[in-house]
Write an enzyme that holds these catalytic residues in place. Sequence first.
Site, mmCIF file in Angstrom:
data_model
loop_
_atom_site.group_PDB
_atom_site.id
_atom_site.type_symbol
_atom_site.label_atom_id
_atom_site.label_comp_id
_atom_site.label_asym_id
_atom_site.label_seq_id
_atom_site.Cartn_x
_atom_site.Cartn_y
_atom_site.Cartn_z
ATOM 1 N N ARG A 96 74.941 31.588 10.066
ATOM 2 C CA ARG A 96 73.517 31.751 9.744
ATOM 3 C C ARG A 96 73.269 31.388 8.286
ATOM 4 O O ARG A 96 72.269 30.785 7.928
ATOM 5 C CB ARG A 96 73.030 33.178 10.036
ATOM 6 C CG ARG A 96 71.606 33.417 9.553
ATOM 7 C CD ARG A 96 70.871 34.597 10.195
ATOM 8 N NE ARG A 96 71.700 35.717 10.524
ATOM 9 C CZ ARG A 96 72.243 36.562 9.638
ATOM 10 N NH1 ARG A 96 72.026 36.391 8.336
ATOM 11 N NH2 ARG A 96 73.001 37.549 10.027
ATOM 12 N N ASP B 282 52.610 18.441 6.024
ATOM 13 C CA ASP B 282 53.348 18.282 7.280
ATOM 14 C C ASP B 282 53.383 16.776 7.551
ATOM 15 O O ASP B 282 52.388 16.176 7.942
ATOM 16 C CB ASP B 282 52.644 19.046 8.413
ATOM 17 C CG ASP B 282 53.414 18.936 9.733
ATOM 18 O OD1 ASP B 282 54.190 17.977 9.901
ATOM 19 O OD2 ASP B 282 53.229 19.812 10.599
HETATM 20 C C1 LIG Z 1 55.584 19.291 16.981
HETATM 21 C C2 LIG Z 1 54.928 19.558 15.702
HETATM 22 C C3 LIG Z 1 55.144 20.779 15.037
HETATM 23 C C4 LIG Z 1 55.987 21.892 15.626
HETATM 24 O O1 LIG Z 1 57.324 21.524 15.742
HETATM 25 P P1 LIG Z 1 58.306 22.083 16.902
HETATM 26 O O2 LIG Z 1 59.588 21.388 16.591
HETATM 27 O O3 LIG Z 1 57.706 21.697 18.215
HETATM 28 O O4 LIG Z 1 58.375 23.548 16.744
HETATM 29 C C5 LIG Z 1 54.531 20.951 13.810
HETATM 30 N N1 LIG Z 1 53.743 19.993 13.266
HETATM 31 C C6 LIG Z 1 53.522 18.816 13.888
HETATM 32 C C7 LIG Z 1 52.652 17.802 13.236
HETATM 33 C C8 LIG Z 1 54.089 18.566 15.120
HETATM 34 O O5 LIG Z 1 53.846 17.403 15.741
#
Ligand SMILES: *Cc1c(COP(=O)(O)O)cnc(C)c1O
Length: 386
Positions: free
Chosen positions: A55, A179
């Site tokens: 972890r 993101d």
């Molecule tokens: C898929 C996605 C997430 C979440 O990711 P997971 O791996 O499915 O938990 C977050 N932000 C964006 C832009 C995504 O496309």
Amino acid sequence: MMKQALKNKVRIETHLAHAGTHWDDRIGSVSMPVYQTSTFRHSALGQSTGFDYSRSGNPNRQVLEELMAAFEGGARGLAFSSGMAAIDCLMRIFKPGDELIVSEDPYGGTFRLFEKVYRPLGIEAIYVDTSKREAVASAITKRTRAVFIESPTNPLQRIADIPAICELAGDKGIRCIVDNTFLTPYFQRPLELGADIALYSATKYLSGHNDVLLGFIITKEKDLGEELYFYQNAVGAVPGPWDCWLTLRGIKTLPLRMKRQEENAGKIAAWLTTHKRVRKVYYPGLKEHPGHELLGRQSKGFGAMISFEVDDLEIVSRVLSHVTVFLFAESLGGVESLITYPAVQTHADIDRPIRERIGINDRLLRLSVGIEDVDDLIDDLARALE
Ligand SMILES: *Cc1c(COP(=O)(O)O)cnc(C)c1O
């Protein structure tokens, strides 16, 4: 410990392709071994190989985290069991009373996390159209602690001026989070554009084969990286060694895949604009897209996500059941092309009035374009739209 993979400084494609190749100098294996172990043996009191418990750290995760930090140009990379686990870990740095300014059409899971998990805990997301700098500026209050940008947004492909927003945030001591799942650091580099944190669902392009869930946080500063490492270890939503291995293998071919997927997407988007049943096409690579120029300035590529609106609700179910090359499935970024229905799949958690207002209506379909022969993809859509 890992030796420097390559003696001389090399370009990114080379760096990625060689990731992990020098881990095991004793045996010389080219593919990095999978350290499928929960714990590590110590030879004596006070001695450690650098690994104690998986972890806290595991070789496969470490190589992957270092690769992502280097790829992004950040101080620290942290890997998580999913993109949502990465975002959840990031949220631990905020306290009740804090506000975040968030892009108005975020990933559905991000919206759900902010609304259903963090709002009740007193951390409030304020949604604004981050493609408008003034909208961000006027949403800032004394309690704003971060701007959380998705760009391009999903599924409407709005483009935020990342340098302008990060500058605005930086002036007020507010953190800028991007993101960057849709473009990856191969195309767009948020930390160089001024962000403090880049976030990824590596489930998508980075791993690229629709076979693993994984997430990343990459920080510009070491201190914030340390703080987040504390939460990563304390909360424990870490990926297993196999998932790290799969993701590392995926990243080796990321440049090839991104280029091919983008090229395919550009052709499909252009074709869709000529189709009589298609009313609107959202793809930032199209010249008429309002964010085309801006994205061209801050990214090396336009990505491979396309959304389009058909002219009649009845066409939607027909298309979804008649495609054969495109797979009707949630998710994106893999080598296989997928078609998604945002209103009932990825964005069902966003209340209908908000969805409609921002343009995610019931006639909107989203494509994640893969690496197949583009003519097969176009034929498939043409047949399904007939
Ligand atoms: C898929 C996605 C997430 C979440 O990711 P997971 O791996 O499915 O938990 C977050 N932000 C964006 C832009 C995504 O496309």
